[in-house]
Design an enzyme around this catalytic site. Structure first.
Site, PDB file in Angstrom:
ATOM      1  N   LYS A   1       0.827  -1.208   0.000  1.00 46.78           N
ATOM      2  CA  LYS A   1       0.000   0.000   0.000  1.00 46.78           C
ATOM      3  C   LYS A   1       0.864   1.262   0.000  1.00 46.78           C
ATOM      4  O   LYS A   1       0.613   2.191  -0.753  1.00 46.78           O
ATOM      5  CB  LYS A   1      -0.920   0.031   1.243  1.00 46.78           C
TER       6      LYS A   1
ATOM      7  N   ARG B   1      -8.988   1.283   9.148  1.00 44.75           N
ATOM      8  CA  ARG B   1      -8.639  -0.101   9.446  1.00 44.75           C
ATOM      9  C   ARG B   1      -9.682  -0.776  10.333  1.00 44.75           C
ATOM     10  O   ARG B   1      -9.500  -1.937  10.688  1.00 44.75           O
ATOM     11  CB  ARG B   1      -7.299  -0.142  10.175  1.00 44.75           C
TER      12      ARG B   1
ATOM     13  N   ARG C   1      11.626  -6.274   4.545  1.00 45.53           N
ATOM     14  CA  ARG C   1      11.438  -4.863   4.204  1.00 45.53           C
ATOM     15  C   ARG C   1      12.422  -3.983   4.982  1.00 45.53           C
ATOM     16  O   ARG C   1      12.684  -4.225   6.152  1.00 45.53           O
ATOM     17  CB  ARG C   1       9.995  -4.491   4.566  1.00 45.53           C
TER      18      ARG C   1
ATOM     19  N   ARG D   1      11.837  -1.990  10.594  1.00 47.40           N
ATOM     20  CA  ARG D   1      10.846  -1.517  11.561  1.00 47.40           C
ATOM     21  C   ARG D   1      10.643  -2.532  12.682  1.00 47.40           C
ATOM     22  O   ARG D   1      10.573  -3.723  12.441  1.00 47.40           O
ATOM     23  CB  ARG D   1       9.510  -1.259  10.839  1.00 47.40           C
TER      24      ARG D   1
ATOM     25  N   ARG E   1       0.022  -8.255  13.915  1.00 51.94           N
ATOM     26  CA  ARG E   1      -0.583  -7.383  12.900  1.00 51.94           C
ATOM     27  C   ARG E   1      -1.549  -8.184  12.032  1.00 51.94           C
ATOM     28  O   ARG E   1      -2.591  -7.682  11.641  1.00 51.94           O
ATOM     29  CB  ARG E   1       0.512  -6.736  12.042  1.00 51.94           C
TER      30      ARG E   1
HETATM   31  P1  AMP Z   1       1.448   0.855   8.705  1.00 52.46           P
HETATM   32  O1  AMP Z   1       2.681   1.633   8.422  1.00 52.46           O
HETATM   33  O2  AMP Z   1       0.253   1.359   7.935  1.00 52.46           O
HETATM   34  O3  AMP Z   1       1.654  -0.631   8.558  1.00 52.46           O
HETATM   35  O4  AMP Z   1       1.059   1.099  10.242  1.00 52.46           O
HETATM   36  C1  AMP Z   1       1.952   0.767  11.266  1.00 52.46           C
HETATM   37  C2  AMP Z   1       1.233   0.688  12.593  1.00 52.46           C
HETATM   38  O5  AMP Z   1       0.636   1.973  12.897  1.00 52.46           O
HETATM   39  C3  AMP Z   1       0.082  -0.283  12.666  1.00 52.46           C
HETATM   40  O6  AMP Z   1       0.513  -1.620  12.932  1.00 52.46           O
HETATM   41  C4  AMP Z   1      -0.743   0.301  13.810  1.00 52.46           C
HETATM   42  O7  AMP Z   1      -0.139   0.051  15.060  1.00 52.46           O
HETATM   43  C5  AMP Z   1      -0.619   1.804  13.546  1.00 52.46           C
HETATM   44  N1  AMP Z   1      -1.676   2.274  12.626  1.00 52.46           N
HETATM   45  C6  AMP Z   1      -1.516   2.788  11.379  1.00 52.46           C
HETATM   46  N2  AMP Z   1      -2.697   3.109  10.839  1.00 52.46           N
HETATM   47  C7  AMP Z   1      -3.641   2.780  11.756  1.00 52.46           C
HETATM   48  C8  AMP Z   1      -5.061   2.837  11.787  1.00 52.46           C
HETATM   49  N3  AMP Z   1      -5.755   3.299  10.740  1.00 52.46           N
HETATM   50  N4  AMP Z   1      -5.691   2.397  12.898  1.00 52.46           N
HETATM   51  C9  AMP Z   1      -5.020   1.934  13.961  1.00 52.46           C
HETATM   52  N5  AMP Z   1      -3.675   1.822  13.997  1.00 52.46           N
HETATM   53  C10 AMP Z   1      -2.983   2.251  12.914  1.00 52.46           C
END
Ligand code: AMP
Length: 214
Positions: free
Chosen positions: A13, A87, A126, A155, A166
């Site tokens: 994404k 989400r 990654r 990360r 996740r």
């Molecule tokens: P991402 O980079 O989109 O994979 O997001 C990394 C982490 O940020 C996720 O595993 C969540 O802990 C938090 N996070 C990001 N977007 C959301 C969301 N829309 N709702 C809740 N937690 C989020």
């Protein structure tokens, strides 16, 4: 155009949203990036979100909704692409409600389809360039040799235990959004496997046919 890019963690994404945003002059809004910046800057939101993120759990809806609301308040772009948001059903209800109030509904939700067995492999290999935010994959998109190793970050939530959490969060809270979106927005499924350019083309094709029917 106002879009949501939807899919499991590791579906690509972030990479695709960035390309799409550049190509179509859209604002790229990644809640993951916004939250990581808040954690780095030790803001109140960052302090609240940090623990959840490290464990690979979702940050509470009210925290995430607040930062998205601020980000979409005064848009002067030709639109936006939301990456990693919504989400949960609650976040989706919130978003659609806000957009409706502003008279600027979503044009589409683009869902990147990637089979589960590819996800762990993608996430564990990654790496992110701390300075530019560029995302690499050690096998499929290796970082250039001249980037110092200490700039490349693995990360903390891309470690095996957090990846498992996740995925559990994705299945219990995010995947049910597919049906929600099918009934409330234009939901377009796009093949997410393949090279970066290939996937980009799939998305562009889907958006062009959407524009043609608009
Ligand atoms: P991402 O980079 O989109 O994979 O997001 C990394 C982490 O940020 C996720 O595993 C969540 O802990 C938090 N996070 C990001 N977007 C959301 C969301 N829309 N709702 C809740 N937690 C989020």
């Amino acid at each position: 155009m106002r879009l949501v890019l939807f899919g499991p963690p590791g579906a690509g994404k972030g990479t695709q949203a960035k390309l799409l945003a550049e190509h179509r002059n859209l604002l790229h809004l990644s809640t993951g990036d916004m939250l990581r910046a808040a954690v780095r800057n030790e803001t109140p939101v960052g302090l609240e979100a940090n623990g959840y993120m490290k464990e690979g759990e979702l940050v509470p809806d009210d925290v995430v909704n607040r930062i998205v609301e601020e980000a979409i308040a005064d848009l002067d772009h030709s639109g936006f692409i939301l990456d990693g948001y919504p989400r949960t059903i609650e976040q989706a209800e919130f978003l659609l409600g806000r957009l409706e109030l502003k008279g600027t509904p979503l044009d589409a939700v683009v869902s990147l389809q990637v089979p589960e067995e590819h996800i762990v492999q993608r996430l564990s290999r990654r790496r992110t360039d701390k300075e530019t935010g560029e995302i690499y994959h050690l096998d499929f998109k290796p970082p250039p040799a001249d980037i110092p190793q200490d700039r490349l970050q693995h990360r903390s939530d891309d470690q095996p235990e957090a990846i498992r959490n996740r995925l559990v969060e994705y299945h219990s809270k995010t995947k049910p959004l597919e049906d929600f979106f099918r009934s409330r927005a234009r939901f377009i499924e796009v093949e997410g496997l393949g090279g970066l350019e290939e996937v980009r083309e799939h998305i562009e094709e889907a958006l062009s046919s959407l524009e043609a029917t608009a």
